[in-house]
Design a protein around this motif. Sequence first.
Motif, PDB file in Angstrom:
ATOM      1  N   ASN A  41       0.820  -1.214   0.000  1.00  0.00           N
ATOM      2  CA  ASN A  41       0.000   0.000   0.000  1.00  0.00           C
ATOM      3  C   ASN A  41       0.858   1.271   0.000  1.00  0.00           C
ATOM      4  OD1 ASN A  41       0.793  -0.792   2.580  1.00  0.00           O
ATOM      5  ND2 ASN A  41      -0.940   0.175   3.607  1.00  0.00           N
ATOM      6  N   VAL A  42       2.081   1.153  -0.503  1.00  0.00           N
ATOM      7  CA  VAL A  42       2.988   2.307  -0.587  1.00  0.00           C
ATOM      8  C   VAL A  42       3.396   2.513  -2.044  1.00  0.00           C
ATOM      9  CG1 VAL A  42       5.172   3.306   0.187  1.00  0.00           C
ATOM     10  CG2 VAL A  42       3.953   1.709   1.667  1.00  0.00           C
ATOM     11  N   THR A  43       3.319   3.750  -2.518  1.00  0.00           N
ATOM     12  CA  THR A  43       3.812   4.102  -3.853  1.00  0.00           C
ATOM     13  C   THR A  43       4.907   5.151  -3.681  1.00  0.00           C
ATOM     14  OG1 THR A  43       1.577   3.822  -4.677  1.00  0.00           O
ATOM     15  CG2 THR A  43       3.126   4.941  -6.148  1.00  0.00           C
ATOM     16  N   CYS A  44       6.039   4.942  -4.323  1.00  0.00           N
ATOM     17  CA  CYS A  44       7.167   5.867  -4.155  1.00  0.00           C
ATOM     18  C   CYS A  44       7.368   6.666  -5.445  1.00  0.00           C
ATOM     19  CB  CYS A  44       8.437   5.095  -3.819  1.00  0.00           C
ATOM     20  SG  CYS A  44       8.276   4.070  -2.340  1.00  0.00           S
ATOM     21  N   LEU A  45       7.527   7.979  -5.309  1.00  0.00           N
ATOM     22  CA  LEU A  45       7.661   8.858  -6.475  1.00  0.00           C
ATOM     23  C   LEU A  45       8.845   9.797  -6.304  1.00  0.00           C
ATOM     24  CD1 LEU A  45       3.917   9.964  -6.784  1.00  0.00           C
ATOM     25  CD2 LEU A  45       5.065   8.181  -8.127  1.00  0.00           C
ATOM     26  N   VAL A  46       9.504  10.117  -7.425  1.00  0.00           N
ATOM     27  CA  VAL A  46      10.603  11.080  -7.407  1.00  0.00           C
ATOM     28  C   VAL A  46      10.051  12.475  -7.700  1.00  0.00           C
ATOM     29  CG1 VAL A  46      12.795  11.768  -8.479  1.00  0.00           C
ATOM     30  CG2 VAL A  46      12.211   9.334  -8.279  1.00  0.00           C
ATOM     31  N   GLY A  47      10.458  13.476  -6.918  1.00  0.00           N
ATOM     32  CA  GLY A  47      10.040  14.838  -7.234  1.00  0.00           C
ATOM     33  C   GLY A  47      10.258  15.782  -6.071  1.00  0.00           C
ATOM     34  N   ALA A  48      10.058  17.073  -6.361  1.00  0.00           N
ATOM     35  CA  ALA A  48      10.251  18.110  -5.350  1.00  0.00           C
ATOM     36  C   ALA A  48       8.954  18.311  -4.569  1.00  0.00           C
ATOM     37  CB  ALA A  48      10.669  19.414  -6.020  1.00  0.00           C
ATOM     38  N   TRP A  49       8.984  17.959  -3.293  1.00  0.00           N
ATOM     39  CA  TRP A  49       7.827  18.135  -2.411  1.00  0.00           C
ATOM     40  C   TRP A  49       6.532  17.660  -3.097  1.00  0.00           C
ATOM     41  CZ3 TRP A  49      10.292  17.870   1.666  1.00  0.00           C
ATOM     42  CH2 TRP A  49      11.320  18.725   2.039  1.00  0.00           C
TER      43      TRP A  49
END
Length: 283
Positions: A162-170
């Motif tokens: 149930n976790v999705t990880c994303l790259v990005g600024a805030w």
Amino acid sequence: MHIEALIRDVTARLESVSDSPRLDAEILLGRAIDMPRSYLFAHPEDQPDPAAVERLEQTVLRRLAGEPMAYITGVKEFWSMELAVTPATLVPRPETEILVERALEAISRKAEFDVLDLGTGSGAVALAIAKERRLSRVTAVDLCPHAVRVAEHNARANDLDNVTCLVGAWTAPVSDRAFDVVVSNPPYVAEGDPALDALAAEPRSALVAGADGLDAIRRLAEVCLGVTRPGGWIVLEHGADQADAVARELSTRGWTSIDLRRDYAGLPRVTAAQKPALDAEVC
Ligand code: GLN
């Protein structure tokens, strides 16, 4: 040298850099001979071969140079999970469990909440929440792609789907979405703070936030309003001397119900605030 003598020798050398020199020595020796710590106590007279002693020496030198144990072993325990950590991620601290506890108070066990963790690093906070609130969907964001890979690895290794990880600024990668709870352990140390000397091995971008240490918190107080549902919460970790400033930054931007929590040492370290449920403005 036999095991007991090696432990004594390394313990003495680590006293200047560690609060737990004997434990560190045992962990490093256990790794060097590829045996669990319990083996050391059962076989104090064993003589490790020269290659093992050399492996031990290499890790002792890293520790003496100030590297945290977690970077040498590659793991750190947080919220009863074993998490991979690398020099791209801050080493999770025990105090950060207070941040998790405060966030959990705002997240129902019985409903599907949308939770956002900003600056997730190793994923410690996001994963602890995902573990305690299985129905919730947790989105974990970090600017550093390597950190995001570590967080993804940790989610898989702990069977958290149930976790999705994303790259990005805030909030940039989730700017079109809305969350019930936004949580963050952002950088909050002031530039030039002497405490940074002891944290030199950890990523500066995860620690330092401008002249007063509040740059990231000011930004979060602003941008999180845009992705938090009315009635939703923001929960922030901060320095022990920043509670008043954090409350001010939040309330001037319209956050209400400011709620301060203390860490195990009694220091004010976590602030939660709510986005008003109804828009006060009239069209
Ligand atoms: N808790 C860390 C320390 O002062 C700082 C972590 C952070 O800036 N988020 O050791």
